[in-house]
Every structure is written in C-alpha cells, then in structure tokens.
Design a protein around this motif. Structure first.
Motif, PDB file in Angstrom:
ATOM      1  N   MET A   1     -10.416  18.549  77.936  1.00 41.51           N
ATOM      2  CA  MET A   1      -9.402  17.786  78.627  1.00 41.51           C
ATOM      3  C   MET A   1      -8.080  17.819  77.884  1.00 41.51           C
ATOM      4  O   MET A   1      -7.041  18.092  78.420  1.00 41.51           O
ATOM      5  CB  MET A   1      -9.917  16.343  78.754  1.00 41.51           C
ATOM      6  CG  MET A   1      -8.821  15.310  78.838  1.00 41.51           C
ATOM      7  SD  MET A   1      -9.091  13.944  77.724  1.00 41.51           S
ATOM      8  CE  MET A   1      -7.588  13.042  78.050  1.00 41.51           C
ATOM      9  N   SER A   2      -8.126  17.565  76.596  1.00 37.19           N
ATOM     10  CA  SER A   2      -6.855  17.382  75.896  1.00 37.19           C
ATOM     11  C   SER A   2      -6.570  18.577  75.021  1.00 37.19           C
ATOM     12  O   SER A   2      -7.461  19.311  74.629  1.00 37.19           O
ATOM     13  CB  SER A   2      -6.944  16.143  75.023  1.00 37.19           C
ATOM     14  OG  SER A   2      -8.049  16.269  74.165  1.00 37.19           O
ATOM     15  N   PRO A   3      -5.305  18.770  74.735  1.00 31.19           N
ATOM     16  CA  PRO A   3      -4.956  19.865  73.833  1.00 31.19           C
ATOM     17  C   PRO A   3      -5.551  19.634  72.443  1.00 31.19           C
ATOM     18  O   PRO A   3      -5.934  18.516  72.109  1.00 31.19           O
ATOM     19  CB  PRO A   3      -3.439  19.797  73.788  1.00 31.19           C
ATOM     20  CG  PRO A   3      -3.033  18.534  74.439  1.00 31.19           C
ATOM     21  CD  PRO A   3      -4.170  18.044  75.223  1.00 31.19           C
ATOM     22  N   ALA A   4      -5.617  20.686  71.687  1.00 30.70           N
ATOM     23  CA  ALA A   4      -6.205  20.578  70.351  1.00 30.70           C
ATOM     24  C   ALA A   4      -5.450  19.543  69.523  1.00 30.70           C
ATOM     25  O   ALA A   4      -4.240  19.385  69.646  1.00 30.70           O
ATOM     26  CB  ALA A   4      -6.142  21.927  69.663  1.00 30.70           C
ATOM     27  N   ILE A   5      -6.163  18.838  68.723  1.00 31.20           N
ATOM     28  CA  ILE A   5      -5.534  17.788  67.930  1.00 31.20           C
ATOM     29  C   ILE A   5      -5.526  18.214  66.483  1.00 31.20           C
ATOM     30  O   ILE A   5      -6.551  18.618  65.931  1.00 31.20           O
ATOM     31  CB  ILE A   5      -6.328  16.482  68.040  1.00 31.20           C
ATOM     32  CG1 ILE A   5      -6.518  16.109  69.498  1.00 31.20           C
ATOM     33  CG2 ILE A   5      -5.622  15.374  67.291  1.00 31.20           C
ATOM     34  CD1 ILE A   5      -7.786  15.338  69.695  1.00 31.20           C
ATOM     35  N   PHE A  10      -1.767  14.234  61.842  1.00 33.72           N
ATOM     36  CA  PHE A  10      -1.535  13.340  62.971  1.00 33.72           C
ATOM     37  C   PHE A  10      -0.825  12.076  62.538  1.00 33.72           C
ATOM     38  O   PHE A  10      -1.250  11.370  61.645  1.00 33.72           O
ATOM     39  CB  PHE A  10      -2.853  12.976  63.636  1.00 33.72           C
ATOM     40  CG  PHE A  10      -2.644  12.281  64.933  1.00 33.72           C
ATOM     41  CD1 PHE A  10      -2.434  13.024  66.078  1.00 33.72           C
ATOM     42  CD2 PHE A  10      -2.621  10.911  65.000  1.00 33.72           C
ATOM     43  CE1 PHE A  10      -2.213  12.400  67.272  1.00 33.72           C
ATOM     44  CE2 PHE A  10      -2.391  10.281  66.200  1.00 33.72           C
ATOM     45  CZ  PHE A  10      -2.191  11.025  67.344  1.00 33.72           C
ATOM     46  N   LEU A  12       1.370   9.116  64.728  1.00 31.88           N
ATOM     47  CA  LEU A  12       1.886   8.811  66.061  1.00 31.88           C
ATOM     48  C   LEU A  12       3.393   8.627  66.160  1.00 31.88           C
ATOM     49  O   LEU A  12       4.040   9.328  66.914  1.00 31.88           O
ATOM     50  CB  LEU A  12       1.169   7.595  66.608  1.00 31.88           C
ATOM     51  CG  LEU A  12       0.117   8.013  67.618  1.00 31.88           C
ATOM     52  CD1 LEU A  12      -0.783   6.870  67.946  1.00 31.88           C
ATOM     53  CD2 LEU A  12       0.792   8.549  68.864  1.00 31.88           C
ATOM     54  N   SER A  15       5.295  11.894  65.612  1.00 31.04           N
ATOM     55  CA  SER A  15       5.165  12.935  66.615  1.00 31.04           C
ATOM     56  C   SER A  15       5.876  12.515  67.900  1.00 31.04           C
ATOM     57  O   SER A  15       6.429  13.333  68.603  1.00 31.04           O
ATOM     58  CB  SER A  15       3.703  13.228  66.894  1.00 31.04           C
ATOM     59  OG  SER A  15       3.134  12.195  67.632  1.00 31.04           O
ATOM     60  N   ARG A  16       5.902  11.225  68.153  1.00 27.69           N
ATOM     61  CA  ARG A  16       6.581  10.773  69.362  1.00 27.69           C
ATOM     62  C   ARG A  16       8.076  11.027  69.259  1.00 27.69           C
ATOM     63  O   ARG A  16       8.708  11.577  70.134  1.00 27.69           O
ATOM     64  CB  ARG A  16       6.327   9.285  69.575  1.00 27.69           C
ATOM     65  CG  ARG A  16       7.117   8.693  70.705  1.00 27.69           C
ATOM     66  CD  ARG A  16       6.804   7.226  70.862  1.00 27.69           C
ATOM     67  NE  ARG A  16       7.015   6.503  69.634  1.00 27.69           N
ATOM     68  CZ  ARG A  16       8.164   5.919  69.313  1.00 27.69           C
ATOM     69  NH1 ARG A  16       9.174   5.980  70.127  1.00 27.69           N
ATOM     70  NH2 ARG A  16       8.287   5.290  68.182  1.00 27.69           N
ATOM     71  N   LEU A 121     -13.234   8.130  73.427  1.00 29.27           N
ATOM     72  CA  LEU A 121     -11.829   8.495  73.613  1.00 29.27           C
ATOM     73  C   LEU A 121     -11.041   8.254  72.329  1.00 29.27           C
ATOM     74  O   LEU A 121     -10.381   9.150  71.807  1.00 29.27           O
ATOM     75  CB  LEU A 121     -11.240   7.675  74.762  1.00 29.27           C
ATOM     76  CG  LEU A 121      -9.726   7.766  74.953  1.00 29.27           C
ATOM     77  CD1 LEU A 121      -9.348   9.107  75.562  1.00 29.27           C
ATOM     78  CD2 LEU A 121      -9.215   6.638  75.838  1.00 29.27           C
ATOM     79  N   LYS A 125      -9.581  11.181  69.435  1.00 31.74           N
ATOM     80  CA  LYS A 125      -8.158  11.424  69.265  1.00 31.74           C
ATOM     81  C   LYS A 125      -7.725  11.328  67.807  1.00 31.74           C
ATOM     82  O   LYS A 125      -6.537  11.416  67.512  1.00 31.74           O
ATOM     83  CB  LYS A 125      -7.338  10.428  70.082  1.00 31.74           C
ATOM     84  CG  LYS A 125      -7.564  10.501  71.563  1.00 31.74           C
ATOM     85  CD  LYS A 125      -6.993  11.774  72.138  1.00 31.74           C
ATOM     86  CE  LYS A 125      -7.319  11.861  73.618  1.00 31.74           C
ATOM     87  NZ  LYS A 125      -7.322  13.230  74.089  1.00 31.74           N
ATOM     88  N   LEU A 127      -7.614   8.708  65.914  1.00 34.32           N
ATOM     89  CA  LEU A 127      -6.790   7.524  65.677  1.00 34.32           C
ATOM     90  C   LEU A 127      -7.447   6.545  64.720  1.00 34.32           C
ATOM     91  O   LEU A 127      -6.830   5.606  64.253  1.00 34.32           O
ATOM     92  CB  LEU A 127      -6.543   6.787  67.003  1.00 34.32           C
ATOM     93  CG  LEU A 127      -5.694   7.511  68.036  1.00 34.32           C
ATOM     94  CD1 LEU A 127      -5.827   6.829  69.381  1.00 34.32           C
ATOM     95  CD2 LEU A 127      -4.251   7.512  67.581  1.00 34.32           C
TER      96      LEU A 127
ATOM     97  N   ASP B  42      -1.169  13.492  76.613  1.00 36.17           N
ATOM     98  CA  ASP B  42      -2.095  12.436  77.036  1.00 36.17           C
ATOM     99  C   ASP B  42      -1.802  11.115  76.328  1.00 36.17           C
ATOM    100  O   ASP B  42      -2.696  10.281  76.204  1.00 36.17           O
ATOM    101  CB  ASP B  42      -3.540  12.875  76.824  1.00 36.17           C
ATOM    102  CG  ASP B  42      -3.859  13.082  75.364  1.00 36.17           C
ATOM    103  OD1 ASP B  42      -2.975  12.855  74.532  1.00 36.17           O
ATOM    104  OD2 ASP B  42      -4.995  13.469  75.053  1.00 36.17           O
ATOM    105  N   GLU B  48       1.813  19.230  74.169  1.00 31.91           N
ATOM    106  CA  GLU B  48       1.735  20.686  74.138  1.00 31.91           C
ATOM    107  C   GLU B  48       2.646  21.259  75.204  1.00 31.91           C
ATOM    108  O   GLU B  48       2.607  20.809  76.349  1.00 31.91           O
ATOM    109  CB  GLU B  48       0.302  21.111  74.473  1.00 31.91           C
ATOM    110  CG  GLU B  48      -0.363  21.890  73.381  1.00 31.91           C
ATOM    111  CD  GLU B  48      -1.728  22.346  73.832  1.00 31.91           C
ATOM    112  OE1 GLU B  48      -1.945  22.512  75.048  1.00 31.91           O
ATOM    113  OE2 GLU B  48      -2.581  22.530  72.956  1.00 31.91           O
TER     114      GLU B  48
END
Lengths: 442, 292
Positions: A1-5, A10, A12, A15-16, A121, A125, A127, B42, B48
């Motif tokens: 579902m989600s792109p590679a993390i 990481f 937050l 990156s935002r 979830l 991620k 987190l 997400d 991405e």
C-alpha cells in the motif's frame, strides 16, 4: 500500500517541511512555513516541556474517569507530570485518522492509545519505539503481568501488531462480542433463556416467538463491522480476511449465508430496518427489543437505564462453531518522544494490578486484560448475569482483521452489508462488490 | 513612470491586507494542492513523487466519475429548484402579505439557514428514521407508501436534495425578495396603464429588473451546491453504494480515510476546475439574459 519507508532517517516534522518546500517551491514554503509556525507552532513544545503527553480516544465525559486514574499515577510518581488529551470519535477508524493528521502536522505525543484496528498501521510506519529493551530490564514485572493474561492475547499481540519481530505494544484491555438479552421479554414470551451453546436456529425461533407474543423486535441487526458483522461470520466458520489479513474472503459462501440470515431478520420484521437512529439498549430496557450484540460497552447505557438485573449476557449463537471478534488496547511509546523512560513508567503503571483494577471500575467499557481482575467483584458486580462470558470468549475469539487501510476496509464491508440488510442488493452481489473493493485496498 | 508608480503604491497598500490573506489562504493552498497531487503520500511516511499518476487514476476510477455525476445532479437540481421555489416564495411574500406577517414569514423561511448543517442533518435523520421517524409516521397515517429513504440508492440523493431545500432555500429566498423590492413601482404602473396583465408585467418588468439578482443567486447557489459535504457525511456517509458521494465527500474519504493524500489533492483540483468552468460559463451566458 505505502511507499517504502526509510526507518533510519524517519523524522516527521522535518520530512513534512522538506516536502512542502519541494512541493510548493520557495514562495509557498515561505508562506506555508509562516502559516504553519503560526498555528502549529508547538512542534517542539511537547518534548521541551516537562509533561508526559498521552492521546487517547475518549469524550470529555470519559476524561473524568481518566483523570482519576492519572491522579492515582501522580500519587505514586509525583516527579512525572501527565497531560492527557482525549480525542472523541465515533470509532477507532476516525480516531486514527485524526491522530495521523496530527502526527503529519508535527504534533507528536509521548504515548498513544491504539486498538487492534490501528496497531499494525502505526507499527509498520516506523513511528513507534520498540519496547524490547525496556521489557528485558523489567522482565519480572512483565512476567508477572503475562502470567495473569489469557495466553491467546499474548500470542495475537505478537502475531498481529508487529511486522518486524520487535515488540511495540503490551496487550491491554479488550472487547469480545456476546449477545445481550432482555430476561423480561424472554419470560413474557415463554421462551427459555439462551444457554452458552445455543444455535442460529434457536436464536431465530426465539426472535419469532418473542415477536409473535409481545410484538417486540427480536434482535437489532446492523452493519457495524466489529459488533454486527464479524460475530455472524465467525460463528459460521468464516471471516472477512484470511488468517494473515492479506486476502479478503467476504464473498465466500458462508459469509453470504450469514448475510442472508441477517437480511431475513429485517425482511421478516424481526429486526428494525437499518440506517436509522434505533437505540438498542434503550429499546431493550423499554421492552421493545429482546436482543442486541455488544462487548462490554453497553454496560454504561444499561446502568443508566437501571436494567442490570433484567439483562443477561450469553455467547453468540453458533452455526458451525463458537466465535467472536476481539480487539485490544495497546499504549505504545512514540519513537519521537523525548521522555521514553517516563512513558515506560506510565505504561507499567497501566498494566499493574493496581492500575488495571482501578481502571476496571472506572472505565466500564472494556474488559480488563488481567484474568484476576476480570474475575473479581470490581468487574462483575453491578453488571448483568453472564458478564464473565466476555472474558471466556478469549478462548475462541479471532482478532478483528485490520489491514493498514483499516477505515476504508471497514467502510467497504459495512457498505456492502448494509446493502444486503436493506434489501437493495442480493447478498452475493453486494458482498461480491465489497470483496472487489477490499482487494483493491490490501 | 515614477509618477505612475506613486499612484499605484497607495492602491497596493490599501489592498495589501486582503492580498496577504488571499496569498496565504487561497493561493498558497492552491499551489500546495497542486504540488501534493504530484505525490503519493499517506500522511505518515515520506511522500513519493508520482508524476501524473494521480490524475491518470482519476480518469479510470469509477467512483470519481460517479461522484462527479452525483455532484452535478445535486448542483443542477438544487439551482433549478432553489431559484424556482425561492422565487415563488419571494413573490408570495412580497405581494400578498401584510407588513406584520411579512416580517414573520421572512424570518421563518430564513431561520433554517442559521442552523448549522450538522444539526440539520441529525434532526432530519431522526425525522426520516424508518422505525419511529415523524415522516414515516405521518405518511403511514395518510396511507402513503413508506421507504427507508436514506438507505435506498434510488431515494437517498433526492432526499438530500429536499433536506437541502429546507436548509438553504431561505437564503435564496431572501436574496430574491431583496431583488424584488428594488423593482420600481412606476414601471409597474406604466405597464398597467399600457394594459399589461399580471403575468405580462412579471415577464417584461419584474424579471428583467431582477435579472442581476437572479444571476447572483444562481452563481452562489451553484458554488455552494458543488461544495456540499456535511449532509452526505452525517446522513448517509456517501452511501448507499456511493449514491450520495459528492466530490468533496470522496476527497475526504480518500485523504483522511484511505490516506491517499495526493489523490485527494488531485480530486480537489478537479472540483476547483469544475467550479471555475461552471462559473465562467454562467458569466458568459449571463450576457444574453442579465439586464445591465
């Protein structure tokens, strides 16, 4: 579902910001950066202040119960200041959505409350902080706790709430599903009260007789994933997803059969039509409804309606085997937290015998994870006969299937089921369509 | 040149507060939305770059097409009915009422508009409840057929349109009533002297004088209807079977329920485009019928 993390790098807030800059060019970053600092300025505040912050799902009313628990904690640990914030929501899905939006906005609490529906979830991620080192350090405390739990709970927690072998959650309080029934209406209609091993046929017969003799509805059929769909699937020997949550199975013959059974209850007017504002506990207390499904949570309404002694709880009727969905709480520590040690102290307090006993009396909407407390007076008193069935259901329960896109998954299932209940689509069509939607979501 | 610039400067200074607000709250989010729509994101992981993926998905996603159609059905029917019914109400109140009742009726019609959509949606959910709802009760009393309106794919959208009348028509009505009151009495008298009957006076005097007001009401209603969201979320959650899913509802679902923020941004751009085109078209067509 989600792109590679990228787990190692990481972060937050960074990156935002970086993302906004990349996405909008410098002009936007200047404008948005200014706007964001103005309104979301407590990026760093959470870690800079001395308070340990917790975000949980709950209304302002529930805050009172939590506050008492915090007072107890502060008594034992005056050095730690706790600031908790309840985020109200109609369900876990909404709660996780709000929480994710906050996290994306850079507001990171130290500890969060996460039910099964969101555990994978948040863990996947990157987190959360792994708890393994803390557990090793306090092995005796954890061993004592685990010895008091149903082994299933420990095993499921390991299997479903982590994808990389690390421990992010300690299993906490949970909910299973049983049938709540009105003893009055069963007596009035001359139907014997249900037993632990009753069947779908017994259930349907009881509904018919109660309707014929008293005019009351038999059961409140609904389209809620946890509370009104899963118990029927599981007692018919099927589920919404395969065992590892990777493949939806909503269109198999047994699921369709379960949907048909529920549709018949609505079509034959043994159940009120779905989609309205029917309030099952109130209707039950008023003698207008004989049964509704529930975990521990209806206890608040039932107590308010003073119907504890007129109500009973039994396991869900079965067709193929006994079954119940189960979901439990976890209180993970965020990776970005700068107060991890304090957070661990708080988590340990939550699982301690003292903390959870106190919580069992206050909370009321969940079953305590500790066997000793679930079987104690603090939990069983002032509650309907058969309340212990909720803990016993752990022995045959199935964790509520919750892939990453939990909210969307839940919506697709509930939409399909509602179509069946209202008679707008045949069970095979509606569940087939939902199945296709689910396949696109996993 | 310098003299000219000296003339500009105060002008820019005067509009600068509004300009700043516009830049921060309209232009920047718009550019941001465009940026977001080029990414898969997400909320929780690192975004991405996706190029035009999200837009390609838009075209092939059946649910998007359905949401756009639903939104158009809702918007067109509400514009037509709001203007039509609002006009009838305004004419009735303007012509036939005494001063006192006029005040009362005007307030009564406008009042629902002051109640927030969330409250209106919840009240109507109770009214329409299939078991104990007021609507159900009275229809049964009258011997009329009863439907589970909000749970029926056929009736859910029309039901929301009717609830929207209840909530929003007072607003259109007030605008139109104000327009009606600006029609000069002398024109009517002159027409009457010329022998025009009531219908003819309405057609050739009232309507042309009111046309700018009607135009304004049309544009406002249209934009509002395109952004409809609250009753969908509260009363039907976009269902049953996607029958009441509007563009905004779908944007919300994608962005905050499936965590496809980039896709949601692309959807919101579609909405922006649709409103721009529709409004532009209305202005264009207005040259033909709006009396300047």
């Amino acid at each position: 579902m989600s792109p590679a993390i990228d787990r190692t790098s990481f972060s937050l807030p960074l990156s935002r910001r970086g993302f906004l800059r990349a996405a909008g060019g410098t002009a936007l970053a200047a404008a948005a950066g200014g706007a964001l600092t103005a309104c979301g300025g407590d990026d760093d505040q959470g870690s800079a202040t001395k308070e340990l912050s917790l975000v949980y799902m709950g209304t302002a009313e529930e805050q009172a119960a939590w506050n008492k628990l915090f007072a107890k904690f502060t008594e034992k640990h005056p050095e730690i200041k706790l600031k908790a914030e309840g985020v109200p929501g109609p369900g876990w899905g909404e709660f996780f959505n709000k929480l994710s939006t906050r996290l994306a906005g850079g507001q990171v609490p130290d500890v969060i409350q996460v039910a099964t529906e969101g555990q994978r979830l948040f863990a996947s991620k990157g987190l959360l902080a792994p708890l393994d080192d803390y557990i090793a350090k306090d092995q005796a405390v954890i061993d004592e706790y685990y010895a008091d739990l149903d082994p299933n709970l420990i095993e499921w927690n390991k299997k479903y709430s982590s994808t990389d072998g690390k421990t992010y959650y300690l299993p906490g309080e949970f909910n299973t599903m049983c049938m709540w029934y009105s003893k009055d209406l069963f007596a009035k209609a001359g139907v014997p009260e249900p037993t632990a091993r009753w069947t779908w046929d017994d259930f349907r017969t009881a509904c018919e007789q109660i309707k014929a003799k008293t005019g009351a509805f038999g059961y409140a059929a609904g389209p809620e994933y946890f509370a009104a769909i899963m118990p029927w699937l599981l007692t018919n020997g099927t589920s919404s997803f395969s065992d590892d949550w990777s493949t939806p199975t909503l269109n198999d013959a047994k699921a369709i059969e379960a949907a048909e059974f529920n549709r018949a209850l609505v079509a034959d007017k043994l159940s009120p039509p779905p989609g309205g504002q029917f309030d099952a506990p109130t209707a039950l207390a008023q003698g207008k409804l004989a049964m509704f499904g529930g975990g521990r949570w209806p206890i608040i309404s039932i107590r308010n309606l003073k119907a504890q002694t007129r109500t009973g709880i039994v396991p869900w009727p079965t067709k193929v085997e006994q079954g119940s969905p189960v979901g439990w709480n976890g209180y993970p520590i965020m990776k970005a937290s700068k107060k991890k040690d304090d957070a661990w102290t708080f988590v340990k307090f939550l699982i301690s015998a003292e903390g959870s006993s106190f919580f069992a009396q206050l909370g009321g909407t969940i079953v305590p994870a500790r066997k000793s407390i679930a079987n104690s007076k603090s939990f069983l008193d002032n509650a309907p006969k058969g309340t212990e069935s909720l803990y016993q259901a752990l022995s045959y329960a199935t964790p509520i299937p919750s892939p990453d896109k939990g909210t969307a998954v839940q919506k697709a299932i509930e939409d399909g089921w509602k179509q069946v209940l209202t008679g707008n689509a045949s069970p095979a069509d509606a569940l087939g369509k939902a199945q296709t939607a689910l396949e696109g979501l996993v | 040149m310098t003299a000219q610039r000296r003339d500009w400067l105060p002008g820019y200074l005067f509009i600068s507060p509004a300009l700043l607000l516009f830049l921060v709250f309209v232009a920047a989010p718009l550019v941001g939305a465009f940026g977001l729509s080029l990414f898969h994101w997400d909320l929780l992981s690192t975004p991405e770059f996706a190029g035009l993926d999200n837009f390609r998905q838009l075209v092939t996603d059946e649910a998007t097409v359905r949401a756009v159609i639903n939104t158009f059905v809702f918007a067109l029917s509400s514009v037509v009915t709001h203007i039509g019914l609002g006009m009838l109400l305004a004419l009735g109140v303007h012509r036939t009422m005494t001063r006192g009742t006029k005040y009362f009726v005007r307030t009564a019609y406008f009042f629902p508009f002051l109640v927030s959509w969330a409250a209106v949606a919840l009240i109507w959910k109770y009214v329409l409840d299939p078991t104990f709802g007021l609507a159900t009760h009275y229809l049964q009393e009258l011997g009329l057929p009863v439907t589970n309106w909000l749970a029926s794919p056929t009736w859910a959208l029309p039901t929301l349109i009717v609830v929207d009348w209840w909530h929003t028509i007072g607003y259109t009505f007030i605008i139109l009533l104000a327009g009606l009151q600006t029609v000069p009495a002398q024109l009517h008298e002159a027409a009457r002297v010329d022998g025009a009957n009531a219908w003819w006076r309405f057609w050739s005097v009232t309507l042309p004088v009111m046309s700018p007001t009607i135009f304004f009401a049309t544009v406002i209603t249209f934009i509002g209807a395109f952004q409809i969201f609250d009753p969908m979320l509260i009363m039907t959650n976009g269902g049953p079977d996607g029958a009441t899913r509007s563009i905004v509802m779908y944007t919300y679902e994608k962005g905050f329920q499936s965590f496809e923020v980039g896709y949601a941004a692309a959807l919101s751009l579609v909405l922006f485009g649709v409103i721009m085109v529709a409004t532009g078209l209305q202005f264009r067509l207005s040259r033909r019928w709006v009396h300047q």
